[in-house]
Enzyme design. Structure first.
Site, PDB file in Angstrom:
ATOM      1  N   GLU B  60       0.697  -1.095  -0.003  1.00 19.44           N
ATOM      2  CA  GLU B  60       0.032  -0.080   0.036  1.00 19.44           C
ATOM      3  C   GLU B  60       0.874   1.169   0.134  1.00 19.44           C
ATOM      4  O   GLU B  60       2.046   1.195   0.130  1.00 19.44           O
ATOM      5  CB  GLU B  60      -0.920  -0.100   1.010  1.00 19.44           C
ATOM      6  N   HIS B  62       0.107   5.746   1.077  1.00 22.02           N
ATOM      7  CA  HIS B  62      -0.992   6.785   1.466  1.00 22.02           C
ATOM      8  C   HIS B  62      -0.360   8.143   1.700  1.00 22.02           C
ATOM      9  O   HIS B  62       0.862   8.063   1.779  1.00 22.02           O
ATOM     10  CB  HIS B  62      -1.651   6.328   2.487  1.00 22.02           C
ATOM     11  N   CYS B 114       3.768   0.552  15.346  1.00 16.26           N
ATOM     12  CA  CYS B 114       3.282   1.401  14.204  1.00 16.26           C
ATOM     13  C   CYS B 114       2.451   2.735  14.930  1.00 16.26           C
ATOM     14  O   CYS B 114       1.433   2.829  15.419  1.00 16.26           O
ATOM     15  CB  CYS B 114       2.427   0.973  12.926  1.00 16.26           C
TER      16      CYS B 114
END
Lengths: 147, 147
Positions: B60, B62, B114
């Protein structure tokens, strides 16, 4: 963008180890490494503090909050009016103006990751009166007098 | 205010283990635990993701950034146009719109902490064209095709 961890020395590639200093505040055998200094959409510093066996961080409180995870060893944390044993992985939130101190066991390091906002107020040292009030709890008296 | 860590199960007192879900995105054997959900002057979530042996997180990118620390095991991280081996303690910054994926080695878990802003944009999955472009690098081709 990767800071490799040296598991022998508890240091990270390219990260300086700093002696922890706060004007006039008492602490013993503490170092600091700043792993992240705030950037992009994360307005926080992420630091690693290490306390040598028998050492302790400053007894303090402040407006800003801490998010802490123990990363090495074990010790105790004074948090408000309680003392808790802490070990690797334990996660601790330190709310605003809660008096706190980390202490390594005599035979153990205690190292902890600590997240704070980049912009924060100065640390405050409890007054002699506040310390006396804390010592009304015998467990806290014993903790403080062993530091 | 203390979430005690269970070192056998990699769980924390009072923290739910959630199956990682993102609509339509491919991942394998990932769970998520939210250790901190933003409060006071820290506008961030702090999560623990765990990838089982042979598993992988979503490929991914973003707008928002990640601050990641490996907390368990070892594996690889695809980060932009590089693949790096990662192990406990390694600290990784994932800048805005950098394609990334974490993969556990076949015999190892990989677990990572995270940190993200509480308010963040949705994850984007690379297009087929972007994935083909990535695969022009033979090492990345091998990495992606083993996931």
């Amino acid at each position: 963008m990767i800071k490799t961890f040296d598991e022998k020395n508890y240091t990270w590639d390219g990260v300086d180890t700093l002696v922890y200093k706060q004007d006039g505040s008492p602490f013993k055998d503490v170092t600091r490494q700043v792993l992240f200094n705030g950037a992009f959409d994360i307005p926080c510093q992420f630091r690693y503090f290490e306390v040598k066996p028998g050492g302790y961080s400053t007894l303090e409180h402040h407006e800003h909050t801490h998010m802490v995870m123990i990363f090495r060893g074990q010790g105790q944390c004074l948090l408000g009016d309680t003392i808790v044993d802490v070990k690797v992985g334990d996660f601790i939130e330190i709310p605003s103006h809660t008096i706190h101190q980390f202490r390594a066991n005599k035979g153990d390091y205690v190292g902890f990751l600590c997240l704070v906002n980049v912009e924060r107020d100065k640390v405050q040292i409890p007054s002699a009166e506040e310390i006396e009030a804390l010592k009304e709890n015998p467990a806290i008296k014993e903790f403080l007098e062993s530091c």
